[in-house]
Design a protein around this motif. Structure first.
Motif, mmCIF file in Angstrom:
data_model
loop_
_atom_site.group_PDB
_atom_site.id
_atom_site.type_symbol
_atom_site.label_atom_id
_atom_site.label_comp_id
_atom_site.label_asym_id
_atom_site.label_seq_id
_atom_site.Cartn_x
_atom_site.Cartn_y
_atom_site.Cartn_z
ATOM 1 N N ALA A 65 0.833 -1.211 0.000
ATOM 2 C CA ALA A 65 0.000 0.000 0.000
ATOM 3 C C ALA A 65 0.867 1.260 0.000
ATOM 4 C CB ALA A 65 -0.947 -0.009 1.198
ATOM 5 N N ALA A 66 1.933 1.250 0.794
ATOM 6 C CA ALA A 66 2.841 2.406 0.840
ATOM 7 C C ALA A 66 3.484 2.642 -0.521
ATOM 8 C CB ALA A 66 3.919 2.179 1.896
ATOM 9 N N GLY A 67 3.947 1.566 -1.145
ATOM 10 C CA GLY A 67 4.559 1.686 -2.469
ATOM 11 C C GLY A 67 3.578 2.201 -3.504
ATOM 12 N N ALA A 68 2.342 1.726 -3.419
ATOM 13 C CA ALA A 68 1.319 2.189 -4.363
ATOM 14 C C ALA A 68 1.022 3.673 -4.162
ATOM 15 C CB ALA A 68 0.051 1.363 -4.202
ATOM 16 N N ALA A 69 0.909 4.101 -2.910
ATOM 17 C CA ALA A 69 0.621 5.511 -2.630
ATOM 18 C C ALA A 69 1.728 6.417 -3.171
ATOM 19 C CB ALA A 69 0.437 5.735 -1.126
ATOM 20 N N LYS A 103 -0.763 6.875 2.871
ATOM 21 C CA LYS A 103 -0.717 8.250 2.375
ATOM 22 C C LYS A 103 0.743 8.655 2.191
ATOM 23 C CE LYS A 103 -2.260 12.910 3.216
ATOM 24 N NZ LYS A 103 -3.127 13.797 3.933
ATOM 25 N N ALA A 104 1.055 9.154 1.010
ATOM 26 C CA ALA A 104 2.391 9.683 0.749
ATOM 27 C C ALA A 104 2.522 10.996 1.509
ATOM 28 C CB ALA A 104 2.595 9.892 -0.739
ATOM 29 N N LEU A 105 3.511 11.081 2.382
ATOM 30 C CA LEU A 105 3.712 12.292 3.180
ATOM 31 C C LEU A 105 4.576 13.318 2.463
ATOM 32 C CD1 LEU A 105 4.453 10.630 6.637
ATOM 33 C CD2 LEU A 105 2.264 11.526 5.794
ATOM 34 N N ARG A 106 5.588 12.832 1.773
ATOM 35 C CA ARG A 106 6.519 13.707 1.061
ATOM 36 C C ARG A 106 7.092 12.930 -0.114
ATOM 37 N NH1 ARG A 106 8.407 19.094 1.261
ATOM 38 N NH2 ARG A 106 10.543 19.117 0.561
ATOM 39 N N VAL A 107 7.015 13.498 -1.294
ATOM 40 C CA VAL A 107 7.520 12.824 -2.483
ATOM 41 C C VAL A 107 8.388 13.799 -3.267
ATOM 42 C CG1 VAL A 107 6.907 11.679 -4.636
ATOM 43 C CG2 VAL A 107 5.509 11.311 -2.597
ATOM 44 N N GLY A 108 9.635 13.402 -3.496
ATOM 45 C CA GLY A 108 10.554 14.191 -4.314
ATOM 46 C C GLY A 108 10.785 13.485 -5.642
ATOM 47 N N ILE A 111 12.947 10.071 -3.945
ATOM 48 C CA ILE A 111 12.573 9.455 -2.664
ATOM 49 C C ILE A 111 11.181 9.923 -2.264
ATOM 50 C CG2 ILE A 111 13.091 9.358 -0.171
ATOM 51 C CD1 ILE A 111 15.104 7.778 -1.740
ATOM 52 N N GLY A 112 10.410 8.985 -1.699
ATOM 53 C CA GLY A 112 9.092 9.311 -1.160
ATOM 54 C C GLY A 112 8.913 8.637 0.186
ATOM 55 N N VAL A 113 8.201 9.292 1.084
ATOM 56 C CA VAL A 113 7.920 8.741 2.411
ATOM 57 C C VAL A 113 6.418 8.625 2.573
ATOM 58 C CG1 VAL A 113 8.159 9.077 4.906
ATOM 59 C CG2 VAL A 113 10.039 9.707 3.378
ATOM 60 N N SER A 114 5.995 7.483 3.106
ATOM 61 C CA SER A 114 4.571 7.194 3.254
ATOM 62 C C SER A 114 4.266 6.754 4.675
ATOM 63 C CB SER A 114 4.179 6.073 2.278
ATOM 64 O OG SER A 114 2.821 5.773 2.379
ATOM 65 N N HIS A 115 3.055 7.039 5.115
ATOM 66 C CA HIS A 115 2.534 6.564 6.402
ATOM 67 C C HIS A 115 1.367 5.638 6.112
ATOM 68 C CE1 HIS A 115 1.233 6.638 10.602
ATOM 69 N NE2 HIS A 115 0.011 6.634 10.094
ATOM 70 N N VAL A 131 0.952 0.638 12.752
ATOM 71 C CA VAL A 131 1.281 1.872 12.036
ATOM 72 C C VAL A 131 2.653 1.671 11.408
ATOM 73 C CG1 VAL A 131 -0.155 3.423 13.403
ATOM 74 C CG2 VAL A 131 2.196 3.010 14.096
ATOM 75 N N ILE A 132 2.787 2.168 10.194
ATOM 76 C CA ILE A 132 3.986 1.910 9.411
ATOM 77 C C ILE A 132 4.461 3.200 8.772
ATOM 78 C CG2 ILE A 132 4.844 0.747 7.316
ATOM 79 C CD1 ILE A 132 1.947 -0.723 9.230
ATOM 80 N N THR A 133 5.772 3.390 8.763
ATOM 81 C CA THR A 133 6.399 4.443 7.982
ATOM 82 C C THR A 133 7.301 3.753 6.970
ATOM 83 O OG1 THR A 133 6.398 5.930 9.884
ATOM 84 C CG2 THR A 133 7.837 6.515 8.049
ATOM 85 N N ALA A 134 7.177 4.145 5.715
ATOM 86 C CA ALA A 134 7.963 3.518 4.654
ATOM 87 C C ALA A 134 8.665 4.585 3.824
ATOM 88 C CB ALA A 134 7.062 2.677 3.756
ATOM 89 N N THR A 135 9.914 4.339 3.522
ATOM 90 C CA THR A 135 10.667 5.189 2.615
ATOM 91 C C THR A 135 10.834 4.417 1.310
ATOM 92 O OG1 THR A 135 11.844 6.178 4.475
ATOM 93 C CG2 THR A 135 12.824 6.475 2.281
#
Length: 152
Positions: A65-69, A103-108, A111-115, A131-135
């Motif tokens: 899900a994080a990768g998809a977001a 949900k993608a929190l920050r995407v450059g 690199i992108g970070v998702s919660h 709860v998960i944080t993914a880079t």
């Protein structure tokens, strides 16, 4: 910029491809740019010895899900692969299904970070279980054949 319909088609297409996510029965519920909701129904082969969803299954669903977001927020033609995945398990997942809301929190550009919040659902009631944080890192979108990075 891709439409919501095109983004959902992209996420559903990747999820349906042969591999882990399709073999465990991952379903795509909602897709918006930078946001994805997925679900997974209980099966005996996805449980650990106490009858709850296995932690690896929860982490795998959250990772997908994080990768998809993040993929939906990257420039077209780019695909998110996991660099780091941090999981906090909060409660046993004893429900009939899991729901992962990413949900993608920050995407450059690279690199992108998702919660991701993962819920165990029993009789229609959701209880947060992880709860998960993914880079994620952007790579070129894969073709129909698996990527071969190593020569044998």
């Amino acid at each position: 910029m891709a439409t919501v319909e095109r983004l959902k088609e992209l996420v559903e297409g990747v999820t349906a491809r042969a591999g882990y996510s399709s073999s465990i029965g991952t379903r795509v519920l909602e897709v918006r740019r930078g946001e994805v909701t997925m679900a997974l129904d209980r099966r005996s082969d996805l449980q650990q010895v106490h009858g709850q969803f296995h932690g690896g299954v929860i982490a795998g669903l959250a990772d997908h899900a994080a990768g998809a977001a993040v993929t939906t927020a990257f420039p077209e033609g780019k695909f998110a692969v996991t660099v780091d995945l941090h999981v906090n398990f909060l409660a046993p997942a004893l429900g009939d299904s899991l729901i992962a809301r990413a949900k993608a929190l920050r995407v450059g550009g690279t690199i992108g970070v998702s919660h991701v919040d993962v819920y165990s659902v029993c009789a229609g009631k959701e209880e947060i279980c992880a709860v998960i944080t993914a880079t994620m890192r952007a790579v070129d979108f894969p073709g129909t054949e698996p990527a071969r990075h190593f020569k044998i």
